[in-house]
Write an enzyme that holds these catalytic residues in place. Structure first.
Site, short mmCIF file in Angstrom:
data_model
loop_
_atom_site.label_atom_id
_atom_site.label_comp_id
_atom_site.label_asym_id
_atom_site.label_seq_id
_atom_site.Cartn_x
_atom_site.Cartn_y
_atom_site.Cartn_z
N THR A 192 0.80 -1.23 0.00
CA THR A 192 0.00 0.00 0.00
C THR A 192 0.83 1.27 0.00
OG1 THR A 192 -0.11 -0.13 2.42
CG2 THR A 192 -1.92 -1.12 1.18
N THR A 195 -0.31 4.97 -1.83
CA THR A 195 -1.72 5.07 -2.21
C THR A 195 -2.19 6.53 -2.27
OG1 THR A 195 -2.25 4.65 0.11
CG2 THR A 195 -2.44 2.79 -1.40
N GLY A 196 -1.82 7.32 -1.28
CA GLY A 196 -2.27 8.71 -1.26
C GLY A 196 -1.66 9.52 -2.39
#
Length: 367
Positions: A192, A195-196
């Site tokens: 992850t 992701t942002g």
């Protein structure tokens, strides 16, 4: 026109987040990324080992160099580096008619602190001038909550990935309240990292293509989810996503062909021998294969067709009907999680317009 996206953010030496994730995302969505690096970090999938802020004058010089020659249709701001840089960047863009998407990076996925309290405090001017601010739940709390950001004039996309539960909900909020929300099952993965960054850069690129804010967010969320599903599995911690593997999943795209079959086992063996990967096995009537690059091909006892994925299927069908195209079936939801409409070209070849999202390459029953 190729969208020009100016990215102001930090460099991630591990290639999972920051400028590296931004460039991959903008490129895969058809844009041209230009950059101003604010921080150099030594980081990998397990943490941030060191960081060095780029001097403010050099950050501004990079911005001026890019805008003075190439120009930009949208600006994406990520890790800003210091309070001084935040203030200088805000001052530079004050009064300029370039939309800004601001991802207020405070903590890395691995837990490393990427913004000190003074820098967080300096975010206010950037928040006030952005067309969209994209905090996750810890960042939203650090920034003072929804009401405070709305009070600054912000439109915010509150990302729910840090919440509890098997369903993730993202909410688009402005002074009028919640404008829209999107929910989807949580993807079980530790890959992850970024992701942002990926979401904000995808939104910025799609906005530069002329999409509405809601549509840009919806398509960007799909891009993020597919990148998570297609992650390469590198590193021993929070690994990088697979932005480079998402090529034909953002509509409109010709990305699926179905051909007829008479002998299931023979056809399946033939396409696997060609090098395609079996992803749906519904013997003896249907199978779907994935080709390098992300196109899919299916074999079907009921016959075949050529498939064009549409961003807004119903709107596209309405447009074509107005232009005189006749449809044998209008948009219909199918049990295999696609929405389809069928027509034929002048030679009688079957054409399917559809939308499938994750269901094309990553259905729940993927092999």
């Amino acid at each position: 026109m190729t969208p020009r996206v100016l990215i102001i953010a930090g460099s991630d030496s591990g290639g999972g987040a920051g400028i590296q994730a931004d460039i991959k995302t903008v490129t895969m969505l058809g844009g041209h990324a230009i950059t101003a690096i604010t921080v150099i970090t030594a980081q990998n999938t397990v943490g941030v080992q060191a960081l060095l802020a780029v001097p403010v004058d050099m950050v501004l010089a990079q911005i001026e160099s890019c805008l003075g020659d190439i120009g930009a249709d949208v600006v994406k701001i990520g890790m800003i580096g210091s309070a001084e840089t935040a203030g200088a960047v805000a001052a530079y863009f004050a009064g300029r008619a370039i939309p800004i998407v601001f991802d207020p990076v405070i903590v890395a996925t691995s837990g490393g602190l990427l913004a000190d309290p003074a820098t967080v405090e300096a975010f206010d001017r950037l928040i006030a001038m952005a067309v969209l601010v994209t905090p996750n739940l810890p960042e939203l709390e650090a920034l003072g909550g929804e009401d405070r950001l709305i009070g600054l004039g912000a439109t915010i996309l509150v990302k729910g990935g840090h919440g509890d539960g098997e369903e993730i909900t993202d909410r688009l909020i402005d002074a009028e309240g919640t404008r829209a929300s999107w929910s989807a099952p949580r993807i079980d993965t530790t890959d992850t990292h970024g992701t942002g960054c990926t979401l904000a850069s995808a939104i910025a690129t799609l906005l530069a293509q002329g999409r509405s804010l809601e549509n840009a967010i919806a398509r960007a969320r799909l891009y993020v989810r597919l990148s998570l599903l297609d992650a390469p599995g590198f590193g021993s911690g929070h690994g990088p996503m697979g932005q480079q593997n998402v090529r034909l999943d953002t509509a409109p795209a010709l990305n699926q062909v179905t051909v007829g079959l008479t002998d299931y086992e023979a056809s399946r063996s033939f396409y696997e021998t060609l090098g395609l990967t079996l992803i749906v096995d519904s013997a003896p009537d249907y199978a779907r294969f994935e080709a390098p690059g992300g196109a899919t091909l299916s074999i079907h006892r009921g016959g075949g067709g050529t498939y064009f994925e549409c961003d807004d299927l119903d709107a596209e069908v309405a447009r074509l009907q107005k232009a005189g195209v006749t449809f044998e079936t209008t948009p219909t939801d199918k049990p295999w999680l696609w929405r389809e409409a069928w027509t034929r070209d002048p030679a009688g070849n079957a054409i399917c317009l559809y939308t499938a999202g994750e269901g094309r390459r990553f259905p729940p029953w993927r092999v």
